[in-house]
Design a protein around this motif. Structure first.
Motif, PDB file in Angstrom:
ATOM      1  N   ASP A 154       0.804  -1.231   0.000  1.00 44.93           N
ATOM      2  CA  ASP A 154       0.000   0.000   0.000  1.00 44.93           C
ATOM      3  C   ASP A 154       0.836   1.279   0.000  1.00 44.93           C
ATOM      4  O   ASP A 154       0.281   2.380   0.071  1.00 44.93           O
ATOM      5  CB  ASP A 154      -0.953   0.010   1.199  1.00 44.93           C
ATOM      6  CG  ASP A 154      -0.225   0.099   2.543  1.00 44.93           C
ATOM      7  OD1 ASP A 154       1.025   0.012   2.555  1.00 44.93           O
ATOM      8  OD2 ASP A 154      -0.908   0.243   3.573  1.00 44.93           O
ATOM      9  N   THR A 155       2.164   1.141  -0.066  1.00 43.79           N
ATOM     10  CA  THR A 155       3.060   2.296  -0.043  1.00 43.79           C
ATOM     11  C   THR A 155       4.266   1.991  -0.915  1.00 43.79           C
ATOM     12  O   THR A 155       4.703   0.838  -0.986  1.00 43.79           O
ATOM     13  CB  THR A 155       3.542   2.593   1.400  1.00 43.79           C
ATOM     14  OG1 THR A 155       2.396   2.708   2.256  1.00 43.79           O
ATOM     15  CG2 THR A 155       4.362   3.864   1.473  1.00 43.79           C
ATOM     16  N   VAL A 156       4.800   3.001  -1.569  1.00 46.03           N
ATOM     17  CA  VAL A 156       6.021   2.809  -2.352  1.00 46.03           C
ATOM     18  C   VAL A 156       7.194   2.663  -1.383  1.00 46.03           C
ATOM     19  O   VAL A 156       7.406   3.524  -0.517  1.00 46.03           O
ATOM     20  CB  VAL A 156       6.260   3.984  -3.313  1.00 46.03           C
ATOM     21  CG1 VAL A 156       7.576   3.794  -4.075  1.00 46.03           C
ATOM     22  CG2 VAL A 156       5.091   4.113  -4.301  1.00 46.03           C
ATOM     23  N   ALA A 157       7.941   1.572  -1.511  1.00 46.16           N
ATOM     24  CA  ALA A 157       9.084   1.326  -0.624  1.00 46.16           C
ATOM     25  C   ALA A 157      10.317   2.033  -1.180  1.00 46.16           C
ATOM     26  O   ALA A 157      10.676   1.852  -2.342  1.00 46.16           O
ATOM     27  CB  ALA A 157       9.342  -0.176  -0.511  1.00 46.16           C
ATOM     28  N   MET A 158      10.946   2.822  -0.351  1.00 41.20           N
ATOM     29  CA  MET A 158      12.136   3.541  -0.786  1.00 41.20           C
ATOM     30  C   MET A 158      13.398   2.830  -0.296  1.00 41.20           C
ATOM     31  O   MET A 158      13.508   2.488   0.886  1.00 41.20           O
ATOM     32  CB  MET A 158      12.111   4.976  -0.256  1.00 41.20           C
ATOM     33  CG  MET A 158      11.052   5.832  -0.918  1.00 41.20           C
ATOM     34  SD  MET A 158      11.356   5.992  -2.709  1.00 41.20           S
ATOM     35  CE  MET A 158       9.943   6.997  -3.198  1.00 41.20           C
ATOM     36  N   PRO A 159      14.343   2.592  -1.192  1.00 39.00           N
ATOM     37  CA  PRO A 159      15.577   1.911  -0.792  1.00 39.00           C
ATOM     38  C   PRO A 159      16.376   2.749   0.183  1.00 39.00           C
ATOM     39  O   PRO A 159      16.311   3.983   0.149  1.00 39.00           O
ATOM     40  CB  PRO A 159      16.325   1.732  -2.125  1.00 39.00           C
ATOM     41  CG  PRO A 159      15.744   2.739  -3.051  1.00 39.00           C
ATOM     42  CD  PRO A 159      14.326   2.930  -2.628  1.00 39.00           C
ATOM     43  N   PRO A 160      17.132   2.100   1.068  1.00 38.45           N
ATOM     44  CA  PRO A 160      17.928   2.859   2.031  1.00 38.45           C
ATOM     45  C   PRO A 160      19.038   3.628   1.312  1.00 38.45           C
ATOM     46  O   PRO A 160      19.507   3.216   0.251  1.00 38.45           O
ATOM     47  CB  PRO A 160      18.518   1.765   2.943  1.00 38.45           C
ATOM     48  CG  PRO A 160      18.499   0.539   2.095  1.00 38.45           C
ATOM     49  CD  PRO A 160      17.295   0.646   1.209  1.00 38.45           C
ATOM     50  N   ALA A 161      19.411   4.745   1.889  1.00 41.89           N
ATOM     51  CA  ALA A 161      20.514   5.521   1.316  1.00 41.89           C
ATOM     52  C   ALA A 161      21.799   4.709   1.405  1.00 41.89           C
ATOM     53  O   ALA A 161      21.934   3.814   2.249  1.00 41.89           O
ATOM     54  CB  ALA A 161      20.656   6.844   2.069  1.00 41.89           C
TER      55      ALA A 161
END
Length: 199
Positions: free
Chosen positions: A186-193
């Motif tokens: 239900d949410t776009v997963a953002m990769p870790p920096a």
């Protein structure tokens, strides 16, 4: 005379018994044949259903397209030139954000990511949603899983059985495809920096 009558009675009784036995045998045979016919019909129906399901099963990309709820994801895959890669042999487990998930991003984010100059960033984000294996819901455990982006993702299975993928809720599971499986988030997963842990 009495002997003849007795013999006739005995013969009639014997014939009656044999006739009754024959009727019972015939009924049993008919019941057995009917049961076998019903079992064969049920098996044929099950086989036809399985064949139909297999016939309509397609790869992860075409499955996402036909669902109609991943139009933004499909547009992003096209812009990132990842369509052909995800139509490959796989297997892939795609944690697919819905259109509503993309809509949660700050205004203008999607439009920026779709620009040619931001292709590398878009590719990285999309690959972060793909685990290079077929992982069904029953096989998911709390772990750091490898992704196509080359970074790990934090997967958590709560005590109540709910699953999050880098904080995104998994809302639907096990959409089976020819080259993998799709789980809906239900949410776009953002990769870790770079240099940060998955969590």
């Amino acid at each position: 005379m009495k002997k003849m009558i007795a013999l006739l009675l005995l013969s009639t009784m014997a014939f009656g018994c044999k006739s009754s036995d024959m009727d019972k045998m015939a009924d049993d045979a008919n019941a057995s044949m009917e049961a076998e016919a019903n079992a064969a019909a049920e098996q044929a129906e099950a086989d036809a259903k399985a064949a139909a399901e297999e016939a309509v099963k397609v790869d992860v990309v075409d499955t996402a397209i036909s669902a109609g709820t991943f139009t933004t994801l499909v547009s992003a895959l096209t812009a990132a030139e990842l369509v052909e890669a995800l139509k490959g042999e796989g297997p892939f487990t795609v944690f697919a954000p819905t259109d509503e998930a993309f809509a949660k991003l700050p205004e203008g984010t999607v439009e920026e990511l779709l620009k040619a100059e931001n292709k590398d960033q878009l590719v990285n984000i999309l690959k972060f949603h793909v685990v290079p294996a077929r992982v069904m819901a029953a096989d998911v455990t709390t772990m750091e899983a490898d992704t196509l982006a080359g970074t790990k993702v934090n997967v958590v299975v709560a005590e109540d059985g709910t699953v999050t993928y880098q904080g995104a809720n998994v809302v639907k599971t096990d959409i089976d495809c020819t080259n993998g499986v799709i789980h809906v988030i239900d949410t776009v997963a953002m990769p870790p920096a770079e240099g940060q842990a998955a969590n």
